[in-house]
Design an enzyme around this catalytic site. Structure first.
Site, short mmCIF file in Angstrom:
data_model
loop_
_atom_site.label_atom_id
_atom_site.label_comp_id
_atom_site.label_asym_id
_atom_site.label_seq_id
_atom_site.Cartn_x
_atom_site.Cartn_y
_atom_site.Cartn_z
CE LYS A 37 -66.24 75.21 56.15
NZ LYS A 37 -66.53 74.35 57.09
N GLY A 94 -64.00 69.85 51.21
CA GLY A 94 -63.43 71.36 50.87
C GLY A 94 -63.51 71.32 49.24
CB VAL A 96 -60.24 55.21 54.13
CG1 VAL A 96 -58.98 54.51 54.46
CG2 VAL A 96 -61.17 55.07 52.70
NE ARG A 133 -67.52 57.75 53.45
CZ ARG A 133 -67.46 59.31 53.94
NH1 ARG A 133 -68.10 59.83 54.21
NH2 ARG A 133 -65.64 59.45 54.47
NE ARG A 176 -57.03 57.51 54.49
CZ ARG A 176 -58.17 58.25 53.93
NH1 ARG A 176 -58.57 58.25 53.16
NH2 ARG A 176 -58.85 58.08 54.54
CE LYS A 191 -71.13 67.55 53.35
NZ LYS A 191 -71.18 66.71 54.49
C1 MV4 Z 1 -62.93 74.84 57.89
C2 MV4 Z 1 -61.60 75.42 57.89
C3 MV4 Z 1 -61.55 76.39 59.14
N1 MV4 Z 1 -62.46 77.57 59.65
N2 MV4 Z 1 -63.71 76.00 58.33
C4 MV4 Z 1 -61.60 71.72 55.00
C5 MV4 Z 1 -63.15 70.54 54.24
C6 MV4 Z 1 -64.13 70.12 55.27
N3 MV4 Z 1 -64.26 69.50 56.10
C7 MV4 Z 1 -63.84 71.33 56.17
N4 MV4 Z 1 -62.64 71.85 56.21
C8 MV4 Z 1 -62.27 72.43 56.83
N5 MV4 Z 1 -62.89 73.98 57.20
C9 MV4 Z 1 -63.88 76.87 59.40
N6 MV4 Z 1 -65.34 77.23 60.15
C10 MV4 Z 1 -60.65 74.39 57.44
C11 MV4 Z 1 -60.94 73.79 56.93
C12 MV4 Z 1 -59.83 72.75 56.51
C13 MV4 Z 1 -59.58 72.03 56.88
C14 MV4 Z 1 -60.64 71.17 57.25
C15 MV4 Z 1 -60.53 69.25 58.07
C16 MV4 Z 1 -59.47 68.74 57.91
C17 MV4 Z 1 -58.85 69.01 56.93
C18 MV4 Z 1 -58.16 70.64 56.00
C19 MV4 Z 1 -57.96 71.44 54.68
C20 MV4 Z 1 -57.95 72.75 54.78
C21 MV4 Z 1 -59.06 73.12 54.97
#
Ligand code: MV4
Length: 445
Positions: free
Chosen positions: A158, A165, A295, A292, A336, A116
């Site tokens: 992260k 997540g 879904v 990829r 879904r 990432k």
């Molecule tokens: C974030 C965020 C807020 N700020 N990054 C969730 C998993 C991964 N896809 C990255 N995610 C997030 N990154 C920053 N800088 C909030 C999330 C996030 C989230 C993002 C997309 C869909 C659902 C989510 C649920 C919780 C947190």
């Protein structure tokens, strides 16, 4: 063009790939575990090879068994679907070494986008907006503290090997940092064998809006507009729609162009998705790239009348794309349907389906592999069907979804149908007024 494609997957996506292959006159090989002996994809494929016992590790993830199945059936390509080996660089490499075309990304691309922090640095170089944060991996706890102070709290830490997540921590003040640093790294080490962490400014109450892209072997890419995937529970998408109710023409233009710029910069080949975080001011930031098919690809197919699996196969066969971008002419929603009990914390509910009545009619698409009498095995993902409705407007698509959900009868197991039916009556959902926080406030009636 390929003569025979092996589908290294199961369930509805295996059915989805087999259907397009048949339309293209391409022979199909299904692979199955002993638990999937009676599965629909086994029956619909031209040939089928048992690749192992029920556990995924010993079957759908067992690279030697899948390669052997391709060898004995003389398949010239493998479609990995989503999940399983679809983003496994080692598998992509082994396919290439055996002269079998992997209908997906190259090993280098998978590694580059799978890490990432590297993906983010690449996107930044491509000129794609990224969330302000650390330059790559954090060197130490002291570095994390310094970086957080520079960015300004709240921050999001992260795992670079993460995604979806896992190994992610929101940190609101410095006192929380050390504990978050230790626990996140432990979780990442355990889950991915890699505890590299990076840090970003926390975007509050973001939407998850992703752009579908397709790139070809000439270095050309196009976008197929967005999908709003903000309704998620514990990082599991529940329902998706296109167009996004939060989208404007200007934002779509900006996000689509950024996605194409990124795809052409990395010379991406095949179908891919660039996920963005969108804040309440409609600023968008690169989040992750998926190499990829996803879904939720059917809602895109529905609104632009396009076959994404067909496009994947054509690009893998070296056929150039037209290069034009696509914009939604209709509105489409996917629900879904999982074998889970929404009245009991969405816990899995495997077992035998005793009654199955599928919804139908104009604008209703059901992608599923289950049928009356089918026994849902406990070994795999709980999704059993994707119910997709498409209409001229969002309101009509919602009304059609309500009607289709009311028609949809599945007995013998619990499903998430009641959850989706309640969602379609929720005032904030009906208003299109939802972010990734939406499910935190949702309870079944
Ligand atoms: C974030 C965020 C807020 N700020 N990054 C969730 C998993 C991964 N896809 C990255 N995610 C997030 N990154 C920053 N800088 C909030 C999330 C996030 C989230 C993002 C997309 C869909 C659902 C989510 C649920 C919780 C947190």
């Amino acid at each position: 063009m390929f003569k025979k494609i092996l589908i290294a997957n199961r369930g509805e996506i295996a059915m989805r790939v087999i259907r397009t292959c048949k339309e293209m006159g391409i022979k199909t090989v299904a692979v199955y575990s002993t638990a999937d002996r009676d599965s629909l994809h086994v029956r619909f494929a031209d040939e089928a090879v048992c690749i192992g016992p029920p556990s995924s590790t010993d079957s759908y993830l067992k690279i030697p068994n899948i390669i052997a199945a391709a060898e004995i059936t003389n398949a010239d390509a493998i479609h990995p679907g989503y999940g399983f080996l679809s983003e496994n660089a080692k598998f992509s490499k082994i396919c290439a070494e055996h002269g079998i075309k992997f209908i997906g990304a190259s090993p280098e691309m998978i590694d580059r986008m799978g890490d990432k922090a590297t993906a983010k640095a690449t996107m930044k170089k491509a000129g794609v907006p990224t969330v302000p944060g650390s330059e790559g991996i954090l060197a130490s706890l002291a570095d994390a503290k310094k970086t957080a102070a520079k960015i300004g709290y709240p921050v999001m830490m992260k795992a670079t090997a993460g995604g979806g997540g896992k190994g992610m921590r929101a940190i609101w003040k410095e006192e929380e940092l050390e504990k978050a640093w230790e626990s996140a790294r432990q979780e990442a080490k355990a889950a991915f064998g890699n505890d590299g962490m990076y840090m970003e400014k926390l975007i509050e109450e973001p939407r998850h809006i992703e752009i579908q892209i397709v790139g070809d072997s000439t270095g050309k890419a196009c976008h197929l507009s967005e999908r709003d995937c903000s309704v998620q529970r514990r990082h599991q998408k529940l329902t998706e729609e296109t167009p996004s109710p939060f989208m404007t023409d200007e934002l779509r233009e900006a996000m689509g162009n950024a996605a194409v710029k990124a795809a052409e910069y990395i010379k991406y080949e095949g179908a891919g998705t660039i996920e963005f975080l969108v804040d309440k001011h409609r600023n968008f930031y690169f989040m992750e790239m998926n190499t990829r098919i996803q879904v939720e690809h059917p809602i895109t197919e529905q609104v632009i009348d396009y076959d994404l699996i067909r496009e994947q196969i054509k690009v893998a066969a070296g056929i150039p794309i037209s290069g034009r971008n696509y914009f939604p002419k209709l509105h489409s929603i996917e629900c879904r349907i999982n074998a889970e009990d929404p009245y009991n914390d969405f816990r899995p509910s495997p077992g035998k389906i005793t009654t199955f009545h599928a919804p139908g009619g104009h604008g209703v698409r059901l992608d599923t592999n289950v049928y009356a009498g089918y026994v849902i095995p406990p070994y795999y993902d709980s999704m059993i069907a994707k119910l997709i409705t498409t209409a001229q407007t969002r309101e009509e698509a919602i009304n059609k979804m309500k009607r289709a959900l009311d028609e949809f009868v599945i007995e013998g197991i619990k499903t998430t149908i009641p959850f989706h039916r309640q969602l379609m009556d929720h005032p904030d959902y009906l208003e299109g007024n939802y972010t990734t926080k939406f499910m935190e406030g949702f309870t079944m009636k």
